[in-house]
Design an enzyme around this catalytic site. Structure first.
Site, mmCIF file in Angstrom:
data_model
loop_
_atom_site.group_PDB
_atom_site.id
_atom_site.type_symbol
_atom_site.label_atom_id
_atom_site.label_comp_id
_atom_site.label_asym_id
_atom_site.label_seq_id
_atom_site.Cartn_x
_atom_site.Cartn_y
_atom_site.Cartn_z
ATOM 1 C CE LYS B 78 47.886 42.056 36.767
ATOM 2 N NZ LYS B 78 46.686 42.018 37.622
ATOM 3 C CB SER B 153 46.769 38.757 39.860
ATOM 4 O OG SER B 153 46.083 39.864 39.299
ATOM 5 C CB SER B 177 44.259 41.581 41.174
ATOM 6 O OG SER B 177 44.049 40.205 41.275
#
Lengths: 95, 486, 523
Positions: B78, B153, B177
């Site tokens: 990420k 997210s 997330s």
């Protein structure tokens, strides 16, 4: 709590956020709605409740007083917007 | 079976037995990214050259027999984790030019374990969002339906693993997330107990809530990746020094006698009825595995979203003050004075959702409002945490839906932050309490994936993974892939 | 007092004022009182009816090796930004870890002022934007500081003493430095100092004059150096002070509105700044104006205080517990371990000096006011004995000289061994007091030890026969004075002593002269 445009501008200034004037009413609406959501908390009494700042009931670990870092200025300043003579530059600090 | 259909465990086994090389596997996934990511937009950076170099090194280690469990297996990070020499954007214009001078601890642990980094994954800006639409790099599409969001997210992470552009990915979870995008993309996602994975080098959103974890195809993969990610880090004051656990060791344990709690609040109004049906079927499956079901109550659940939207913005308003255009990151053009430098660099560098949350947080902490908002939220946080404590006296695991709905349409909630916030209604309390939580594929509603959430007591990751793994032994939801990406 | 000081909030049109926000004040505004620049002062002001109230906030830089939350060095004088690591720069993703030594030093201070050490204290973020504050917040302590209430006794010039309350002391990180020299019309930021550990010591508003404030500040300065938790170097900014100053009518139950004076980095300036501010406030009040609660900067060059904040922005620091740091826990064993390292503290040392060396309260207070000075004194006495003589020389000659040249005792050109050597010669009668001063000057100028100087300069007291000869002649030639003396006019003795000293060109030992004169005049 409903936030009006003035209040939104003040908060934006405190947070150093330039917000376009045309966007202010939209923010005012959204932020007011969020505050309304948040204020659902008031439905519950928390008088005797101890605030919880951390999820874990742990205490601060301490570091030995040892210098472990070396000079990496060049590397750090390679990603800086503006430097001169090893200093970070900003517009003149005036009040 | 084609390489991309293999789990982390299977790829590792193949590498160990020399069925294929790391370079082959890496190139295979790089090719898939090149082919499919134009559709999905799940990567911010693709680090093909470095990946192949890492793969070569891994192959050398494999040849020598000096490899670790995951040596040579590809992975994508990420874009919230700092990577030395590779752009770390956090999904923001603010950091579009930011190349970190250091690796996040998670990144260096993955490197040390011999994992090959394919690239950096798209995400909601500064991890603030539940749809991956707030990214400066544009929205990520859900591979199950590219007109829909992948969740957020960690939307890039979920979309990329769902389409098998990477066999696994890292994510971070502040209010859901990892779990919510895992649910929306038919994946296994684990948010560990707060303090288990180091936050060093992970760009902070809300420090007391943020926790990194794996997003994978299977529970076994999650266990393997968690083994790599966890560990004490003296650079993080909130990192816990605990005995090492091998998370794969107990995967095969029987679930006979497992006590499952179903909080009535998680099945109340607001839950999509088709999602509810899928969850009920999954619970029934657990009964067959020997579990007992208890109805429980988490009476303050309804306050978790309100408390979260004080605490997370308050922390973020302060955490994001360092983005000021002085030492790194975006700086506006021709600032006319210092205030202008701050206001425009931040005004132009941050997107609308980030600004909203900074403002809410700033307001909640400001003089005269602190007690009513921040302090109140901290007290409510205690109530929520206490709810879980009481529940875990009676049950081993709490189950329910991860998200009240399946993936929604791109743009559907963009103008309505509140509806968006309510996507995380079942996941947020877990972060407030600091507990571990998982989402695992549980079936489909209207051809869209549904995630089952498992919440355990502190440090019960091994148990959660065992519970998830046993379910995946008797179901095949997790092996299903979206059409068009085969 | 100086009269006719005009109240002038800011020099108009004198160019940009360079200021630094970010200090805690409860409310900020700048209002001109009714006074206009140029207004004359009221005649017949009786300052005696006003009482000054002062509280000090002293920032001591802790003498650790590394920063409070990072492993970067805090050594002074490095090239800009070479001692600012990723944590100090507030780069994305970095995290603070607290320095054990900083905590130990805070405990040490707390114990020395008899304060409660908090079993649990909290680090908080103080949020404000400023270029020398990299994270946009300062990590400090707000609601639960590590050191609670304590107290300290100060000695006043009239010999009395007074106890000053210490409200709290808390740990925090320092900010960097803004350099306002011209960098293409911009300000340069050096973050080497960012993250340097500070202990902020906050007093109660217990001081009633600038002199008391100075005495308190000196006492804290002395104490932190005794404790070896701060080098006390004021030029380098290791010891700085903010003063909260207000005035009220004598006997008034409430405090007046206070101004917070910033940027005070010397004992001299603290006195001047407070005195200036007191006069300014009294002037305002006496002409019917109102003192405004605000932060004011003391400008040592212009000798004035001036308002530091623009009206537009009230500071709102949004303190909240730092989520990156957990509560700091200190248990009884931790405290005991620190207690065992406490040195002899100034007050105890003073008592010992009075008892063991027979020094006066005054001399003992001066000598123990500074740990290095006390050590110097003890070293001299160990070699030379003669504690009172040593005290006199150190207090009057040496300290005077050091003060004049703005030197610390540790930088004294005359080592304790050299001074002891000189005193030994003096007490042995090998040199006269006058010669001793000459030797002292020579040692100050680096000409070596006493023996070297005595030998090189051929210093030796006139021998007794020579002095006797001079005395005999004087007695023979001044029959009148001799008669006066013998008639009981003791003062005349001075005349003879003076003459002998003069005729011997100062080589005679005054004590010896006295003795001989008394003998011979009696006859």
């Amino acid at each position: 709590m409903t936030l009006d445009a003035d209040k939104v501008k003040k908060i934006a200034q405190l947070a150093r956020l330039d917000i376009d004037a045309s966007a202010i009413p939209g923010y005012a609406t959204n932020l007011s709605n969020i505050l309304q959501l948040v204020e659902q908390m008031n439905a519950v009494s928390t008088e005797q409740v101890e605030p919880m700042a951390h999820p874990l009931d742990a205490t601060q670990r301490l570091r030995e007083d040892v210098v472990t870092e070396t000079n990496q200025r060049d590397q750090f300043q390679a990603i800086a917007p503006q430097v001169d003579a090893g200093l970070y530059l900003v517009p003149k600090v005036i009040e | 079976m084609s390489l991309y259909r293999k789990s982390l465990a299977e790829l590792a086994a193949g590498l160990h037995t020399k069925q294929f090389s790391s370079v082959e596997v890496t190139q295979h996934f790089l090719d898939r990214i090149a082919k499919h990511d134009k559709t999905l937009n799940s990567f911010v950076s693709i680090t093909a050259e470095q990946a192949l170099a890492q793969a070569k090194q891994a192959d050398a280690q494999l040849a020598k027999g000096s490899m670790a469990a995951l040596t040579g297996v590809p992975l994508a990070q990420k874009d919230i984790f700092c990577t030395q020499g590779v752009k770390t954007s956090c999904g923001s214009k603010m950091l579009d030019n930011f190349i970190a001078p250091y690796d996040a601890t998670v990144v260096s642990k993955c490197k040390q374990a011999g994992l090959v980094m394919l690239g950096k994954l798209n995400m909601d800006e500064f991890a603030m969002g539940s749809s991956n639409e707030t990214s400066y790099y544009g929205p990520v599409k859900n591979p199950w339906d590219t007109t829909r969001v992948p969740g957020g997210s960690s939307g890039g992470s979920a979309a990329a693993v769902a389409a098998r552009l990477t066999p696994a990915a890292t994510g971070t979870d502040t209010g859901g997330s990892i779990r919510q995008p895992a649910a929306l993309c038919n994946l296994t996602g684990l948010k560990p107990t707060y303090g288990l994975v180091s936050r060093w080098g992970m760009i902070a959103f809300a420090s007391s809530l943020d926790q990194a974890g794996p997003i994978t195809q299977t529970a076994e993969d999650a266990a393997l990746l968690l083994n790599t990610m966890v560990g004490f880090d003296d650079k993080d004051s909130t990192s816990l020094n605990r005995p090492t656990v091998n998370y794969t060791a107990s995967l095969k344990d029987s679930l006979q006698g497992l006590r499952i709690g179903l909080p009535k609040e998680y099945f109340a109004a607001g839950l999509n009825s088709d999602v509810a049906k899928v969850i009920e079927t999954a619970i029934a499956e657990y009964k067959k595995l020997g579990a007992t079901i208890t109805d429980i109550s988490l009476p303050n659940s309804h306050l978790s979203v309100p408390a979260y939207y004080v605490i997370a913005p308050a922390e973020c308003s302060s955490n994001l003050s360092r983005f000021d255009g002085v030492r790194f990151g975006y700086r506006c053009n021709d600032p006319k004075d210092l205030n202008d430098l701050y206001q425009r660099s931040r005004g132009e560098g941050f997107g609308a959702e980030v600004k909203r949350r900074i403002m809410i947080g700033t307001y909640a902490l400001s003089a005269g409002y602190y007690d009513a908002y921040y302090l109140k939220a901290q007290k409510v946080r205690r109530l929520i945490s206490d709810d879980f404590k009481r529940a875990f006296e009676k049950v081993d695991v709490i189950m329910g839906p991860t998200s009240p709905n399946t993936a929604f349409k791109l743009g559907e909630h963009s103008d309505d932050p509140i509806t968006m916030y309510l996507c995380d209604i079942y996941t947020i309390a877990v972060n407030l309490a600091g507990l571990p939580g998982m989402s695992i594929p549980a079936g489909f509603a209207h051809n869209l994936p549904v995630g089952l959430q498992l919440v355990g007591n502190y440090f019960s990751e091994a148990k959660l993974l065992n519970i998830a793994h046993q379910y995946q032994q008797v179901t095949n939801w997790h092996t299903q892939m979206p059409k068009g990406f085969e | 007092m100086e009269v006719g000081i005009h109240y002038a909030p800011a020099p108009q049109g004198s160019g940009a004022r360079i200021v630094k926000p970010g200090w805690r004040v409860d409310a900020i505004s700048v209002v001109n009182p009714n006074l206009q620049p140029g207004d004359s002062q009221q005649v017949g002001t009786d300052f005696m009816e006003w009482e000054t109230v002062i509280g000090l906030e002293i920032h001591t830089q802790l003498a650790t090796r590394s920063k409070i939350f990072s492993g970067a060095s805090i050594a002074f004088g490095a090239e800009p930004n070479t001692q600012a690591c990723a944590v100090d720069l507030g780069l994305p993703g970095v995290l603070p870890v607290l320095n054990k030594e900083a905590v130990r030093m805070a405990i040490k201070f707390g114990l020395a002022v008899g304060a409660q050490i908090a079993p649990k204290s909290i680090f908080a973020r103080k949020n404000y934007f400023y270029p020398d504050l990299p994270k946009g917040y300062q990590i400090s302590q707000y609601e639960l500081p590590v050191v609670g209430k304590g107290k300290l006794t100060i000695e006043l010039e009239d010999g009395s003493s007074k106890t000053i309350g210490i409200t709290r002391a808390h740990l925090e990180e320092d900010a960097g430095k803004s350099l306002h020299e011209d960098f293409h019309g911009m300000t340069g930021i050096d973050l080497n100092r960012a993250g340097t550990p500070l202990l902020e010591i906050v007093s109660e508003p217990d001081m009633r004059s600038a002199k008391e404030a100075v005495a308190y500040m000196k006492k804290i300065h002395s104490l932190v150096r005794y404790l070896e938790i701060c080098d006390g170097n004021m030029q380098e900014g290791s010891f700085r002070c903010d003063a909260n100053v207000s005035v009220r009518k004598k006997g008034a139950p409430e405090f007046g509105t206070r101004a917070e004076l910033k940027n005070i980095n010397s004992f001299r300036f603290v006195e001047r700044a407070i005195n200036f501010e007191v006069e300014r406030q009294i002037d305002i009040l006496e002409s019917g104006g109102k003192v405004v609660q605000e932060t004011r900067l003391y400008d040592a060059n212009k000798h004035e205080t001036r308002s530091m904040r623009s009206k537009e922005e009230a500071m709102d620091y949004r303190y909240f517990p730092d989520p990156d740091l957990l509560p700091l826990a200190i248990n009884a064993q931790d405290i005991q371990a620190v207690r065992e390292t406490l040195p002899e503290l100034p007050d105890a040392k003073k008592q010992r000096f009075m008892q063991a060396f027979g020094l006066s309260d005054y001399d003992a207070a001066i000598l123990t006011g500074d740990r290095d000075l006390a050590n110097y004194f003890e070293t001299v006495v160990k070699t030379a004995g003669e504690a009172k003589l040593a005290a006199n020389w150190i207090i009057s000659e040496l300290s005077g000289r050091l003060n004049k040249e703005d030197k610390l005792i540790t930088d004294s050109p005359i080592s304790a061994a050299h001074l002891a050597g000189m005193l030994q010669r003096l007490t042995a009668g090998a040199i006269t007091s006058k010669m001793a001063k000459e030797v002292f000057d020579a040692m100050w100028n680096g000409e070596g030890d006493a023996d070297t100087i005595i030998e090189k300069r051929g210093l030796k007291p006139a021998d007794n026969s020579a002095v006797e000869k001079i005395i005999d002649e004087l007695i023979a030639n001044n029959a009148g004075q001799v008669e006066q003396y013998r008639a009981g006019k003791d003062k005349v003795l001075g005349f003879f002593v003076g003459q002998v000293m003069k005729l011997s060109q100062g080589k005679a030992d005054p004590a010896q002269v006295n003795k001989l004169l008394l003998e011979k005049l009696k006859k």
